[in-house]
Scaffold this active site. Sequence first.
Site, PDB file in Angstrom:
ATOM      1  N   GLY A  98       0.546   4.049  -1.569  1.00  0.00           N
ATOM      2  CA  GLY A  98      -0.200   5.176  -1.565  1.00  0.00           C
ATOM      3  C   GLY A  98      -0.461   5.525  -0.226  1.00  0.00           C
ATOM      4  O   GLY A  98      -0.889   6.646   0.222  1.00  0.00           O
ATOM      5  N   ASP A  99      -0.369   4.721   0.950  1.00  0.00           N
ATOM      6  CA  ASP A  99      -0.572   4.918   2.181  1.00  0.00           C
ATOM      7  C   ASP A  99       0.883   5.030   2.903  1.00  0.00           C
ATOM      8  O   ASP A  99       1.116   5.878   3.688  1.00  0.00           O
ATOM      9  CB  ASP A  99      -1.072   4.013   3.046  1.00  0.00           C
ATOM     10  CG  ASP A  99      -2.784   3.741   2.731  1.00  0.00           C
ATOM     11  OD1 ASP A  99      -3.350   4.994   3.180  1.00  0.00           O
ATOM     12  OD2 ASP A  99      -3.418   2.865   2.465  1.00  0.00           O
ATOM     13  N   LEU A 100       1.816   4.194   2.521  1.00  0.00           N
ATOM     14  CA  LEU A 100       3.007   3.924   3.561  1.00  0.00           C
ATOM     15  C   LEU A 100       4.111   5.122   2.936  1.00  0.00           C
ATOM     16  O   LEU A 100       4.611   5.742   3.983  1.00  0.00           O
ATOM     17  CB  LEU A 100       3.695   2.657   3.073  1.00  0.00           C
ATOM     18  CG  LEU A 100       2.857   1.323   3.416  1.00  0.00           C
ATOM     19  CD1 LEU A 100       3.445   0.148   2.997  1.00  0.00           C
ATOM     20  CD2 LEU A 100       2.507   1.316   4.689  1.00  0.00           C
ATOM     21  N   GLY A 138       0.975  -1.179  -0.030  1.00  0.00           N
ATOM     22  CA  GLY A 138      -0.002  -0.004   0.044  1.00  0.00           C
ATOM     23  C   GLY A 138       0.732   1.197  -0.200  1.00  0.00           C
ATOM     24  O   GLY A 138       0.796   2.045   0.880  1.00  0.00           O
ATOM     25  N   ALA A 166       2.924   8.243   4.876  1.00  0.00           N
ATOM     26  CA  ALA A 166       3.275   7.945   6.333  1.00  0.00           C
ATOM     27  C   ALA A 166       4.806   8.240   6.506  1.00  0.00           C
ATOM     28  O   ALA A 166       5.289   8.886   7.514  1.00  0.00           O
ATOM     29  CB  ALA A 166       2.849   6.396   6.725  1.00  0.00           C
TER      30      ALA A 166
END
Length: 404
Positions: free
Chosen positions: A176-178, A174, A181
């Site tokens: 697009g999240d990691l 992921g 983050a």
Amino acid sequence: MTTLPLAGMRVIDLTRALAGPYCTMLFADLGADVIKVEPPAGDMSRTQGPYRDDDEYRAYGGYFASINRNKRSIVVDLSTADGANVIRELARDADAVIENFRPGVMDRFGLSYESLSAANPRLVYGAIRGFGDSRTGESPYLNRPAFDVVAQAMGGMMAITGQPEGDPVKIGPGIGDLYPAVLTAFGVMAAIWDARRTGHGRFVDVAMYDAIVSLCERIVHQHSYTGSVPGREGNDHPLLSPFGVFRAADGWVAVAAPLDKQWVRLCDVIGAPALGHDPRFATNVARLSNRAAVREIVEKWTGCRSRAEVTDALASSVPVGPVNTVDELFADPHLKSRRMLVEVEQPGSAIPVILAGQPVKFTDSPAEAFRRAPLLGEHTDEICTELGLSAAEITRLRVTQAVL
């Protein structure tokens, strides 16, 4: 005795799902006291598995365990006045608050950056959103929800991933999240450093869309310099050759020899030294013009050898590595020696689980101690006591369900 580098730092974690918890886990892994604030129903990822077969408790599955280790959990109902007051007290002495709600949610609870920083001027407030926050720049997409696949699609990543004639492909992890983050952790740490110097915190805003555009920097400069619109090129690189994945007798192996001297070394190893100086292949530009022939040359050699044989033959000369499956990761001596596969207790199961470790290593620090992810509200009383609340006050908050 040495300590982890973020020992003594406190981060209030109001995040859920993947991006926010991964961000705050980076702080927790490096020694910060991360207080995970959860709603009465818990973080949405607690129930998403996978679970061990012998786990009848099912407090949380692998998704939650993997990104919430080393944290403490308190349950707070932000929609109540008492619950919002608990958050204000937590933020009063914290170094940072990090959340990934949609814009305006925290403001509606009376917990905006402005209100929290009024009581703690050095507070750093980190926000991860799909399309950013109006405090740092307006966007026509500001109020849209977003998930990993949306960020990958809009940020340009899927347009350059996959086979040339195939469909756009989402990258497996992921990202697009990691990646947002990681950038948020970097930005919050920078702001904490500045706050300790100046006494004034900042609002740190990372949009998932922005982060993926940053990660896809190569297509941006290509379009700017040449006007081209890069597309999907499979496992090849548009600017480097050879640089990709090649078939071996038992699977696939990555080989990268884009520098001319690396190409010469590769040709020597595969028993074709003349090709190292052949005008068709002697420079990277020439190899790009003859990329199909380069692939044929390399795969003629790799295709009749195992991945291990290819790796052993090339490793001292050019970058090379097998395309590993996860079971092969578990057997890799590098990952064992680097503590990149760590054993952690799983509540409800008799057998510990294995999680991906922390890749940031330090000299002169103790070996990383990985505590399991917390049970829902496991540390509520402990944290409330640290805030100076009496047993009677904690009981009252529990009765009203402001905390649990």
